[in-house]
Design an enzyme around this catalytic site. Structure first.
Site, PDB file in Angstrom:
ATOM      1  N   ARG A 120       0.854  -1.206  -0.139  1.00  0.00           N
ATOM      2  CA  ARG A 120      -0.095   0.102   0.071  1.00  0.00           C
ATOM      3  C   ARG A 120       0.916   1.343   0.065  1.00  0.00           C
ATOM      4  O   ARG A 120       2.086   1.326   0.229  1.00  0.00           O
ATOM      5  CB  ARG A 120      -0.990   0.131   1.166  1.00  0.00           C
ATOM      6  CG  ARG A 120      -0.257   0.024   2.429  1.00  0.00           C
ATOM      7  CD  ARG A 120      -1.617   0.276   3.625  1.00  0.00           C
ATOM      8  NE  ARG A 120      -0.738   0.340   4.846  1.00  0.00           N
ATOM      9  CZ  ARG A 120      -1.433   0.372   5.835  1.00  0.00           C
ATOM     10  NH1 ARG A 120      -2.935   0.088   6.248  1.00  0.00           N
ATOM     11  NH2 ARG A 120      -1.036   0.489   7.328  1.00  0.00           N
ATOM     12  N   GLU A 159      -3.262   7.772   7.310  1.00  0.00           N
ATOM     13  CA  GLU A 159      -2.035   7.757   7.736  1.00  0.00           C
ATOM     14  C   GLU A 159      -0.788   8.198   6.763  1.00  0.00           C
ATOM     15  O   GLU A 159       0.051   7.340   6.399  1.00  0.00           O
ATOM     16  CB  GLU A 159      -1.626   6.476   8.333  1.00  0.00           C
ATOM     17  CG  GLU A 159      -2.406   5.920   9.593  1.00  0.00           C
ATOM     18  CD  GLU A 159      -1.927   4.708  10.284  1.00  0.00           C
ATOM     19  OE1 GLU A 159      -1.191   3.964   9.631  1.00  0.00           O
ATOM     20  OE2 GLU A 159      -2.443   4.649  11.356  1.00  0.00           O
ATOM     21  N   GLU A 316      -8.083   5.424  15.463  1.00  0.00           N
ATOM     22  CA  GLU A 316      -7.983   3.980  15.301  1.00  0.00           C
ATOM     23  C   GLU A 316      -7.036   3.197  16.453  1.00  0.00           C
ATOM     24  O   GLU A 316      -6.160   3.986  16.981  1.00  0.00           O
ATOM     25  CB  GLU A 316      -7.090   3.475  14.296  1.00  0.00           C
ATOM     26  CG  GLU A 316      -7.604   3.574  12.711  1.00  0.00           C
ATOM     27  CD  GLU A 316      -6.593   3.426  11.897  1.00  0.00           C
ATOM     28  OE1 GLU A 316      -5.768   2.477  12.032  1.00  0.00           O
ATOM     29  OE2 GLU A 316      -6.756   3.767  10.706  1.00  0.00           O
ATOM     30  N   TRP A 324       1.499  -6.400  13.182  1.00  0.00           N
ATOM     31  CA  TRP A 324       2.687  -6.006  12.513  1.00  0.00           C
ATOM     32  C   TRP A 324       4.008  -6.082  13.277  1.00  0.00           C
ATOM     33  O   TRP A 324       4.988  -5.367  13.211  1.00  0.00           O
ATOM     34  CB  TRP A 324       2.694  -4.781  11.652  1.00  0.00           C
ATOM     35  CG  TRP A 324       1.899  -3.535  12.455  1.00  0.00           C
ATOM     36  CD1 TRP A 324       0.303  -3.465  12.476  1.00  0.00           C
ATOM     37  CD2 TRP A 324       2.061  -2.984  13.882  1.00  0.00           C
ATOM     38  NE1 TRP A 324      -0.125  -2.707  13.248  1.00  0.00           N
ATOM     39  CE2 TRP A 324       0.954  -2.161  14.224  1.00  0.00           C
ATOM     40  CE3 TRP A 324       3.190  -2.765  14.513  1.00  0.00           C
ATOM     41  CZ2 TRP A 324       1.012  -1.298  15.208  1.00  0.00           C
ATOM     42  CZ3 TRP A 324       3.352  -1.715  15.229  1.00  0.00           C
ATOM     43  CH2 TRP A 324       2.167  -1.021  15.820  1.00  0.00           C
ATOM     44  N   LYS A 365      -5.223 -10.066   8.019  1.00  0.00           N
ATOM     45  CA  LYS A 365      -6.416 -10.936   8.424  1.00  0.00           C
ATOM     46  C   LYS A 365      -6.371 -11.266   9.783  1.00  0.00           C
ATOM     47  O   LYS A 365      -7.257 -11.800  10.531  1.00  0.00           O
ATOM     48  CB  LYS A 365      -6.578 -12.095   7.609  1.00  0.00           C
ATOM     49  CG  LYS A 365      -5.295 -12.971   7.164  1.00  0.00           C
ATOM     50  CD  LYS A 365      -5.582 -14.336   6.193  1.00  0.00           C
ATOM     51  CE  LYS A 365      -4.077 -14.910   6.043  1.00  0.00           C
ATOM     52  NZ  LYS A 365      -3.243 -14.313   5.357  1.00  0.00           N
ATOM     53  N   PHE A 366      -4.904 -11.421  10.283  1.00  0.00           N
ATOM     54  CA  PHE A 366      -4.754 -11.700  12.025  1.00  0.00           C
ATOM     55  C   PHE A 366      -4.690 -10.684  12.733  1.00  0.00           C
ATOM     56  O   PHE A 366      -4.521 -10.597  13.684  1.00  0.00           O
ATOM     57  CB  PHE A 366      -3.594 -12.700  12.073  1.00  0.00           C
ATOM     58  CG  PHE A 366      -3.790 -13.996  11.322  1.00  0.00           C
ATOM     59  CD1 PHE A 366      -4.869 -14.702  11.659  1.00  0.00           C
ATOM     60  CD2 PHE A 366      -2.773 -14.631  10.336  1.00  0.00           C
ATOM     61  CE1 PHE A 366      -5.042 -15.991  10.994  1.00  0.00           C
ATOM     62  CE2 PHE A 366      -3.173 -15.706   9.587  1.00  0.00           C
ATOM     63  CZ  PHE A 366      -4.225 -16.453   9.963  1.00  0.00           C
ATOM     64  N   HIS A 367      -5.278  -9.233  12.145  1.00  0.00           N
ATOM     65  CA  HIS A 367      -5.355  -8.329  13.083  1.00  0.00           C
ATOM     66  C   HIS A 367      -6.916  -8.259  13.858  1.00  0.00           C
ATOM     67  O   HIS A 367      -7.867  -8.636  12.878  1.00  0.00           O
ATOM     68  CB  HIS A 367      -5.168  -6.798  12.284  1.00  0.00           C
ATOM     69  CG  HIS A 367      -5.159  -5.904  12.736  1.00  0.00           C
ATOM     70  ND1 HIS A 367      -5.872  -5.108  13.811  1.00  0.00           N
ATOM     71  CD2 HIS A 367      -3.913  -4.878  12.911  1.00  0.00           C
ATOM     72  CE1 HIS A 367      -5.486  -3.977  14.031  1.00  0.00           C
ATOM     73  NE2 HIS A 367      -4.121  -3.790  13.635  1.00  0.00           N
TER      74      HIS A 367
END
Ligand code: GLA
Length: 675
Positions: A120, A159, A316, A324, A365-367
């Site tokens: 990104r 951000e 957030e 991360w 996906k694991f956040h």
């Protein structure tokens, strides 16, 4: 370039009470799921939802064609459910067609290699091509939804500078030269500012100047510092361009989400803050740090500083693990509530999360999310429902300000300059000193405002200046004036060393504050990692010593050993008359010793401490000038009792005398009489 409106003229973020919300990425889900999402959001009390944050590819499948059908439907669904929208411009990550057609927008890193799409933020902040496409999208979105009654707030990009702050492409090089011309005026001035007579670096033409790409040796520190300033300014210019496009279609407040956090340092948010209609921050607990909880408090206090003391929005944070860090820790039961309300206690008028529903695919996906993979039959979802209820119970606090007697000076410019490639020691970074001093105050239950050098310091009893290596003459004078007017000061080593162009002030350190502190440092004498230093009082220290003489100050403690043995380590220059005392600390004290010293300084300064508050129990007050709300966040494994008279908002009970705060719980008292 849009003109900067005066703060008083800026549109305000108006909301009923404290907002509770999240990022919502409906483009990842089937429309059937959207309906369930909105129903569950209502159940949880969610009332502010950020959409279209990464929506570009969904809105614009090809150059020139916009399709708002899906976003229309999502916004209608939210609106019909009474949920307000924080609408993203969607420009954070360009779609593949754009970078395929215009590879020149891709960022180039300091080794000269390009960074490609597939992640990104693959764009250069100085790219006019990217800017044009992004502004066109922001304009199209604002045009379509500028008058939609669901919209509460505009969210520019996402951000800015999280990944792409420092670009070295040819476009950035040209923009850097233009920026340098505007800052320095002439090539001679630039040569002076960067000290280019050193190592044969003298420039004779603007076209010879490059961004500070990787070199064989260390790079020119003046060039690096200006490159940081330039890079922050370029992203701010990008913000302005998108905000101006929105403003043509909407009078609602505009912001972007800051990253006031320990691992992002590329944006000078003191320069950005005046251009936001409301300050918003993203914060994640960082378990790579020694004291993640104190860092959360510091970040919240700094965000409040950026808001000039006004309430701000926590845009957030996470319900549980992020994805991360090397090891992504789940939150303990109750920690979600404690983290969220610590932000509210420190001035947040919104508690929002990344993200609504945990993704099934993609890097995150694991956040964690408000709605986890496990679904609604989960402890986490039950905690989310409870949090939503409690945030609702705190609505009356919205708008109130935090009370603090202590200011701590913090600067991104000093951070950039201080953590240079060549410096006295790499065993310590700027933030280490900042966190150590803030941590000592936090341990003592002292509420702190984090402010910029040069800020108005009127009304503070104590001003703490940890390791502020770079400071301008004018900003240095502001501390002298505050002390002359009665504030006490605590300055720690490696402060006031250079001016704003990273030029050493000669004559003995710290050149900016020798007179104020009544000291003169002849030589830095850091020690090797693992080496312990003792002070005569018995206090232990590490990392740093220096050969200091007390010219006008009283010596409070001395080095007992190490490279500065028998020299002063802690000094105090008595103010006399109406002036405050000026303390100086010349080493990195161990945590307990630092706490003892700071206790002595805050006591001498007459700083209020919250009884019972410390590292394990945070107590913070917000007030609207009449009513006081006292937040008690009990991180400990023990129940505690506090004196209280009034109404406790979390449990809805009346308190007369002693309030028991269970282990791990949070309580908020509307005080019957201002304490
Ligand atoms: C940032 C971003 C979000 C998400 C989270 C994950 O805050 O804005 O899109 O990536 O990090 O922690």
């Amino acid at each position: 370039m849009a003109e900067t409106a005066l703060a008083s003229e800026r549109p305000r973020f108006e909301h009923q009470g404290i907002a509770f919300g999240c990022d919502y990425n409906p483009e990842q889900w089937d429309p059937a799921v959207w309906r369930e999402d909105v129903r569950l959001m209502q159940q949880a009390g969610v009332d502010l939802v950020a959409v279209n944050i990464f929506g570009w590819a969904a809105l614009q499948a090809a150059d020139g064609s916009f399709d708002f059908t899906a976003l229309d439907e999502v916004i209608e669904l939210l609106h019909n459910a009474g949920i307000r929208v924080n609408l993203g411009t969607g420009t954070s990550s360009p779609p593949p067609w754009l970078t395929t057609r215009h590879p020149e927008v891709l960022p180039v890193v300091e080794d000269g290699t390009t960074r490609f799409p597939g992640g990104r933020q693959a764009w250069c902040p100085s790219s006019p091509v990217f800017r044009r496409y992004a502004v066109d999208l922001a304009e199209a979105v604002a045009q379509r939804y500028g008058r939609h009654p669901a919209i509460a707030l505009w969210h520019v990009s996402n951000e800015l500078g999280c990944h792409n702050a420092l670009c070295h492409c040819e476009e950035s090089t040209r923009a850097f030269r233009r920026w340098l011309r505007a800052r320095h005026g002439s090539i001679d001035e630039l040569n002076r500012a960067w000290g280019t007579s050193f190592w044969s670096q003298r420039y004779s033409d603007w076209d010879e100047i490059l961004t500070p790409k990787l070199t064989l040796s260390s790079r020119n520190p003046g060039q690096l510092l200006d490159f940081h300033r330039f890079s922050s300014d370029e992203l701010l210019a990008h913000y302005r361009a998108e905000a101006a496009a929105i403003r043509r279609h909407s009078a609602l407040p505009i912001t972007t989400n800051f990253m006031v956090t320990a691992h992002i340092r590329d944006l000078d948010y003191w320069a950005w803050a005046p251009e936001m209609d409301v300050i918003a921050n993203d914060h994640y607990l960082d378990h790579r740090l020694g004291e993640p909880r104190a860092e959360l408090a510091f970040a919240a206090d700094l965000t409040r500083g950026l808001a000039g003391g006004d309430p701000w929005l926590l845009m957030e944070h996470s319900t549980g693990a992020v994805n991360w860090q090397p090891v992504n820790l789940a939150k303990e039961p109750g920690q979600l509530l404690r983290n969220s309300l610590t932000h509210v206690a420190r001035g947040a008028d919104a508690v929002c999360f990344f993200q609504w529903r945990a993704s099934l695919q993609g890097s995150e996906k694991f956040h964690s999310a408000l709605l986890p993979h496990a679904g609604t039959d989960s402890d986490l979802w039950r905690e989310v429902l409870e949090l939503g209820r409690i945030v609702g119970a705190l609505d009356e606090v919205a708008g109130a300000r935090v009370q603090a007697d202590v200011a701590l000076l913090f600067s991104w410019e000093a951070w950039w300059a201080s953590d240079a490639e060549n410096r006295p020691t790499h065993a310590l970074e700027y933030l280490d000193q900042v966190h150590a001093l803030y941590g000592a105050l936090h341990d003592l239950g002292v509420t702190v405002d984090v402010v910029r050098p040069g800020a108005d310091l009127t009304g503070y009893r104590l001003v703490v200046t940890p390791g502020l290596y770079l400071v301008s003459d004018a900003d240095a004078a502001a501390l002298d004036e505050a002390v002359a007017a009665g504030a006490h000061a605590l300055v720690t080593f490696y402060s006031g060393i250079v001016d704003e162009q990273d030029r050493v002030r000669p004559g003995g350190y710290p050149g900016a504050w020798r007179e104020l502190l009544g000291i003169r440092v002849q030589e830095f004498a850091p020690v090797l990692p693992g080496t312990r230093i003792a002070l005569e009082s018995g206090a232990g220290a590490t990392v740093w010593a220096e050969r200091l003489e007390a010219t006008e100050a009283e010596v409070v403690d001395r080095f007992a050993d190490g490279p500065a043995a028998r020299r002063p380590a802690v000094t105090r220059r008595a103010g006399g008359g109406s002036a405050g005392d000026a303390w100086y600390l010349a080493t990195l004290l161990d945590r307990a010793a630092l706490r003892d010293l700071v206790r002595r300084v805050v006591t001498a300064a007459g700083v209020r401490r919250e009884p019972g508050a410390g590292a394990e129990v945070e107590i913070i007050r917000r007030t609207d000038g009449e009513t006081v709300w006292r937040f008690i966040v009990n991180h400990s494994a023990e129940a505690i009792d506090v004196d209280a008279h009034g109404t406790e908002l979390v449990t809805g009970s009346t308190v007369e005398g002693l309030l028991a705060v269970p282990a791990g719980a949070v309580r908020v008292i509307r005080e019957e009489r201002a304490a």
